[in-house]
Design an enzyme around this catalytic site. Structure first.
Site, PDB file in Angstrom:
ATOM      1  N   ASP A 149     -72.859  32.620  40.825  1.00  0.00           N
ATOM      2  CA  ASP A 149     -73.363  33.593  41.820  1.00  0.00           C
ATOM      3  C   ASP A 149     -72.473  34.832  41.932  1.00  0.00           C
ATOM      4  OD1 ASP A 149     -75.626  32.253  42.710  1.00  0.00           O
ATOM      5  OD2 ASP A 149     -74.563  31.201  44.313  1.00  0.00           O
TER       6      ASP A 149
ATOM      7  N   LYS B 251     -75.726  23.738  47.835  1.00  0.00           N
ATOM      8  CA  LYS B 251     -74.639  24.260  46.996  1.00  0.00           C
ATOM      9  C   LYS B 251     -73.291  23.602  47.291  1.00  0.00           C
ATOM     10  CE  LYS B 251     -76.692  28.677  45.860  1.00  0.00           C
ATOM     11  NZ  LYS B 251     -76.696  30.125  45.995  1.00  0.00           N
TER      12      LYS B 251
HETATM   13  P1  ATR Z   1     -76.767  30.475  51.154  1.00  0.00           P
HETATM   14  O1  ATR Z   1     -76.393  29.383  50.217  1.00  0.00           O
HETATM   15  O2  ATR Z   1     -78.011  31.213  50.732  1.00  0.00           O
HETATM   16  O3  ATR Z   1     -75.660  31.430  51.454  1.00  0.00           O
HETATM   17  P2  ATR Z   1     -76.328  29.095  53.655  1.00  0.00           P
HETATM   18  O4  ATR Z   1     -75.109  28.494  53.079  1.00  0.00           O
HETATM   19  O5  ATR Z   1     -77.264  28.231  54.433  1.00  0.00           O
HETATM   20  O6  ATR Z   1     -77.209  29.749  52.518  1.00  0.00           O
HETATM   21  O7  ATR Z   1     -75.878  30.373  54.539  1.00  0.00           O
HETATM   22  C1  ATR Z   1     -76.787  31.140  55.232  1.00  0.00           C
HETATM   23  C2  ATR Z   1     -76.102  32.363  55.834  1.00  0.00           C
HETATM   24  O8  ATR Z   1     -77.110  33.118  56.524  1.00  0.00           O
HETATM   25  C3  ATR Z   1     -75.037  32.060  56.871  1.00  0.00           C
HETATM   26  O9  ATR Z   1     -74.073  33.094  56.877  1.00  0.00           O
HETATM   27  C4  ATR Z   1     -75.856  32.065  58.174  1.00  0.00           C
HETATM   28  O10 ATR Z   1     -75.112  32.313  59.360  1.00  0.00           O
HETATM   29  P3  ATR Z   1     -74.432  31.087  60.175  1.00  0.00           P
HETATM   30  O11 ATR Z   1     -73.180  30.758  59.439  1.00  0.00           O
HETATM   31  O12 ATR Z   1     -74.207  31.632  61.524  1.00  0.00           O
HETATM   32  O13 ATR Z   1     -75.444  29.972  60.165  1.00  0.00           O
HETATM   33  C5  ATR Z   1     -76.753  33.236  57.905  1.00  0.00           C
HETATM   34  N1  ATR Z   1     -77.975  33.216  58.718  1.00  0.00           N
HETATM   35  C6  ATR Z   1     -79.080  32.476  58.525  1.00  0.00           C
HETATM   36  N2  ATR Z   1     -80.015  32.746  59.464  1.00  0.00           N
HETATM   37  C7  ATR Z   1     -79.490  33.713  60.273  1.00  0.00           C
HETATM   38  C8  ATR Z   1     -79.973  34.451  61.398  1.00  0.00           C
HETATM   39  N3  ATR Z   1     -81.195  34.241  61.899  1.00  0.00           N
HETATM   40  N4  ATR Z   1     -79.144  35.382  61.944  1.00  0.00           N
HETATM   41  C9  ATR Z   1     -77.913  35.606  61.457  1.00  0.00           C
HETATM   42  N5  ATR Z   1     -77.408  34.947  60.383  1.00  0.00           N
HETATM   43  C10 ATR Z   1     -78.189  34.027  59.793  1.00  0.00           C
END
Ligand code: ATR
Length: 277
Positions: A100, A64
């Site tokens: 979104d 994105k």
């Molecule tokens: P999207 O476009 O779906 O929002 P993204 O930009 O990759 O996907 O963002 C994923 C989000 O999920 C982020 O807030 C991420 O936290 P970080 O910024 O710390 O990476 C969060 N996230 C993903 N896996 C996680 C986990 N196991 N525990 C806590 N937060 C998680």
């Protein structure tokens, strides 16, 4: 017409089914394909699409933000959000949009028409691409406060620096958010935590949830995540993620075709499919 979804992984996406319903309802002949693309192949995919003349596509995890340098134009809202989930081909020029936030907000007020933004405080969990769009719209709609918690604090702080002119946001660690949970009227889960196949995961504990709080999750597989189940157990009112999926798709379809697809029973059918019936 030719449409598709760019992302990784996208194999199990239900978006083709949604767009097929829209095409059927508006009498548009076309296809919506899944283009599963590894990050290292993004540039190659874009180059081949430039030749093939795709009419429009959606963008999902993890592209994105990465898609932006490949676009000719970006609409103002998507620019402010810093993420694009919809691209339209306008006579060879590619323009990016973000549907979104709009899609999410419509699903929220659709379920809670009495919600008064000025009197409601929100906790947003996550600071990724989806959170960016939702945060932008919530601030614009005038919510009393919109706090953010995220595993990586710096990512949440960066988002707030770019967006919050009104100083309505505090960034909290996951632990702080758990402790302060009773301060909020709406808690929105925007991370991928709890998504299939890791359905036992939950981003924060909901032990301190206030009764009557709206507990919202944008994950729609499963339709009822562990986050929502725990929220319900503690007296929360739950809000599932599938309506956001449908509305962001409907806005994208309108950008591509100029036609608003009638939803009729699509929301119910989508719910039925996601339940695994
Ligand atoms: P999207 O476009 O779906 O929002 P993204 O930009 O990759 O996907 O963002 C994923 C989000 O999920 C982020 O807030 C991420 O936290 P970080 O910024 O710390 O990476 C969060 N996230 C993903 N896996 C996680 C986990 N196991 N525990 C806590 N937060 C998680």
């Amino acid at each position: 017409m030719k449409f598709g979804l760019l992302g990784f992984p996208v194999k199990h996406s239900i978006s083709p089914w949604i767009h097929e319903q829209f095409m059927k309802k508006t009498g548009i002949a076309g296809t919506y394909e899944l283009f599963e693309t590894r990050p290292e192949s993004l540039e190659e995919r874009i180059k081949s699409w430039r030749k093939e003349e795709i009419d429009g596509f959606n963008v999902t995890i993890p592209f994105k933000q990465d898609i932006v340098p490949f676009l000719d134009k970006v609409e103002e809202e998507a620019k402010q959000i810093g993420a694009v989930n919809t691209v339209v081909n306008q006579n060879g020029e590619w323009k990016g949009y973000n549907t979104d936030g709009r899609g999410y907000y419509r699903s929220l007020v659709g379920s809670f028409p009495d919600l008064v933004p000025e009197l409601s405080s929100v906790l947003l969990i996550g600071a990724g691409g989806a959170a960016r769009g939702i945060y932008h719209v919530l601030v614009r709609e005038g919510f009393q406060r919109v706090d953010i918690t995220n595993r990586t604090l710096e990512k949440a702080s960066r988002l707030v620096r770019e967006e919050d002119e009104n100083k309505k946001t505090t960034v909290l660690s996951l632990k702080q958010a758990e402790g302060n949970l009773s301060n909020y009227d709406v808690v929105i889960q925007t991370t991928s935590v709890g998504m299939e196949p890791s359905t036992e995961e939950i981003p924060i504990s909901l032990d301190n949830l206030k009764r009557g709080t709206i507990v919202s999750d944008i994950v729609y597989k499963p339709l009822t995540t562990r986050f929502l189940t725990e929220g319900k157990k503690r007296g929360g009112v739950i809000h599932q993620g599938h309506a956001m999926l449908l509305y962001q798709a409907q806005y994208a379809f309108e950008i591509w075709t100029g036609k608003e697809a009638p939803l009729d029973s699509v929301l119910q059918q989508l719910e039925y499919r996601l339940r695994g019936n």
